[in-house]
Design a protein around this motif. Sequence first.
Motif, mmCIF file in Angstrom:
data_model
loop_
_atom_site.group_PDB
_atom_site.id
_atom_site.type_symbol
_atom_site.label_atom_id
_atom_site.label_comp_id
_atom_site.label_asym_id
_atom_site.label_seq_id
_atom_site.Cartn_x
_atom_site.Cartn_y
_atom_site.Cartn_z
ATOM 1 N N PHE A 84 0.825 -1.260 -0.014
ATOM 2 C CA PHE A 84 -0.207 0.002 0.087
ATOM 3 C C PHE A 84 0.882 1.285 0.038
ATOM 4 N N ALA A 85 1.872 1.168 0.692
ATOM 5 C CA ALA A 85 2.648 2.543 0.940
ATOM 6 C C ALA A 85 3.714 2.698 -0.299
ATOM 7 N N GLU A 86 3.625 1.781 -0.901
ATOM 8 C CA GLU A 86 4.585 1.772 -2.345
ATOM 9 C C GLU A 86 3.593 2.525 -3.219
ATOM 10 N N LYS A 87 2.459 2.256 -3.255
ATOM 11 C CA LYS A 87 1.326 2.674 -4.108
ATOM 12 C C LYS A 87 0.849 4.137 -3.867
ATOM 13 N N HIS A 88 0.900 4.273 -2.584
ATOM 14 C CA HIS A 88 0.246 5.502 -1.939
ATOM 15 C C HIS A 88 1.123 6.252 -1.021
ATOM 16 N N PRO A 89 2.359 6.534 -1.038
ATOM 17 C CA PRO A 89 3.311 6.999 0.040
ATOM 18 C C PRO A 89 2.827 7.983 0.746
ATOM 19 N N GLY A 90 2.207 8.954 0.056
ATOM 20 C CA GLY A 90 1.692 10.228 0.862
ATOM 21 C C GLY A 90 2.875 10.969 1.175
ATOM 22 N N HIS A 91 3.010 11.737 2.250
ATOM 23 C CA HIS A 91 4.046 12.563 2.779
ATOM 24 C C HIS A 91 5.197 11.654 3.057
ATOM 25 N N SER A 92 4.912 10.593 3.616
ATOM 26 C CA SER A 92 6.256 9.826 3.915
ATOM 27 C C SER A 92 5.854 8.290 3.947
ATOM 28 N N PHE A 93 6.746 7.675 3.112
ATOM 29 C CA PHE A 93 6.542 5.978 2.983
ATOM 30 C C PHE A 93 6.435 5.408 4.349
ATOM 31 N N ALA A 94 7.432 5.779 5.062
ATOM 32 C CA ALA A 94 7.448 5.067 6.617
ATOM 33 C C ALA A 94 6.212 5.396 7.327
ATOM 34 N N SER A 95 5.713 6.561 7.455
ATOM 35 C CA SER A 95 4.767 7.031 8.293
ATOM 36 C C SER A 95 3.277 6.259 7.514
ATOM 37 N N THR A 96 3.283 6.266 6.121
ATOM 38 C CA THR A 96 2.156 5.364 5.594
ATOM 39 C C THR A 96 2.089 4.244 5.881
ATOM 40 N N ARG A 97 3.236 3.490 5.881
ATOM 41 C CA ARG A 97 3.355 2.086 6.297
ATOM 42 C C ARG A 97 2.946 1.812 7.649
ATOM 43 N N ASP A 98 3.561 2.510 8.790
ATOM 44 C CA ASP A 98 3.086 2.546 10.022
ATOM 45 C C ASP A 98 1.635 2.579 10.406
ATOM 46 N N ARG A 99 1.061 3.666 9.776
ATOM 47 C CA ARG A 99 -0.298 3.720 9.704
ATOM 48 C C ARG A 99 -1.001 2.711 9.276
ATOM 49 N N LEU A 100 -0.798 2.322 8.104
ATOM 50 C CA LEU A 100 -1.427 0.995 7.563
ATOM 51 C C LEU A 100 -1.206 -0.064 8.752
ATOM 52 N N MET A 101 -0.242 -0.453 9.048
ATOM 53 C CA MET A 101 0.007 -1.668 10.017
ATOM 54 C C MET A 101 -0.953 -1.436 11.240
ATOM 55 N N ARG A 102 -0.727 -0.276 11.646
ATOM 56 C CA ARG A 102 -1.622 0.227 12.847
ATOM 57 C C ARG A 102 -3.177 -0.222 12.753
ATOM 58 N N LYS A 103 -3.853 0.263 11.785
ATOM 59 C CA LYS A 103 -5.233 0.163 11.238
ATOM 60 C C LYS A 103 -5.434 -1.369 10.999
ATOM 61 N N LEU A 104 -4.756 -2.051 10.340
ATOM 62 C CA LEU A 104 -4.731 -3.513 10.050
ATOM 63 C C LEU A 104 -4.595 -4.160 11.374
ATOM 64 N N ARG A 105 -3.836 -3.966 12.098
ATOM 65 C CA ARG A 105 -3.699 -4.733 13.276
ATOM 66 C C ARG A 105 -5.166 -4.593 14.049
ATOM 67 N N GLU A 106 -5.669 -3.128 14.245
ATOM 68 C CA GLU A 106 -7.036 -3.071 14.874
ATOM 69 C C GLU A 106 -7.985 -3.570 14.284
ATOM 70 N N ARG A 107 -8.053 -3.372 13.011
ATOM 71 C CA ARG A 107 -9.397 -3.624 12.311
ATOM 72 C C ARG A 107 -9.552 -4.628 11.298
ATOM 73 N N ARG A 108 -8.572 -5.067 10.618
ATOM 74 C CA ARG A 108 -8.447 -5.834 9.551
ATOM 75 C C ARG A 108 -9.382 -7.062 9.790
ATOM 76 N N ARG A 109 -9.289 -7.844 10.686
ATOM 77 C CA ARG A 109 -10.096 -8.805 10.871
ATOM 78 C C ARG A 109 -11.602 -8.447 10.875
ATOM 79 N N TYR A 110 -12.202 -7.506 11.630
ATOM 80 C CA TYR A 110 -13.510 -7.230 11.656
ATOM 81 C C TYR A 110 -14.077 -6.926 10.160
#
Length: 203
Positions: A84-110
């Motif tokens: 995802f971060a490679e396709k949509h890096p936003g302002h920062s690849f690292a911050s996008t990656r970390d944001r996605l990992m947090r969201k996936l950890r919290e809500r992916r299963r649901y």
Amino acid sequence: MPNPSPDLEISGPAVDDDIRRLIQRYGVDKVQEAIKQQTARRRGPIPIADWPELTSILREDARLWLEGGDPFTARSNRSIALVFAEKHPGHSFASTRDRLMRKLRERRRYYTLVEAERLSEEKYPYTENLRAIRALLETGTLHDSWDRLLRLREGSLADYKAKFGEPPASMTMQELVAEAGKPITPAPASNVLQTLTGSSPKR
């Protein structure tokens, strides 16, 4: 002191009319203060809606789950976040990656299970739809809503069985609900009489 306005509940016909009524009730200073507070820019970062971009991944996960697999071990949150971060890096690849990992950890299963419930209603056996709803209940999110849906679906299953017997294993939940809602067609009177008397109908 502002005069109370008995017709404050009346709306319009223009914005000026509504403001005039508010001023009559609360006074100029109070109305100006309220407008300032309501239109003030909220502090903090603007929320980023990432989930719509992940719909295709959630759908793939849902299909795998419905077919008996475990999408959460088949593909890690980190691997999804990196792509995802490679396709949509936003302002920062690292911050996008970390944001996605947090969201996936919290809500992916649901969200995967929500997608599984939607898919299974029309395209999978009714038993898979019930399994998806029960799994959603276990997440604890919107528990009352999923509990109500489960009771409705189980009620449709009970109605179907009472009218027609055990449903075919391949029947979808959508088909089952539709059939369960149909009235039982009464047997013709002559057939009922024949059943009761054991005799053939007269001609």
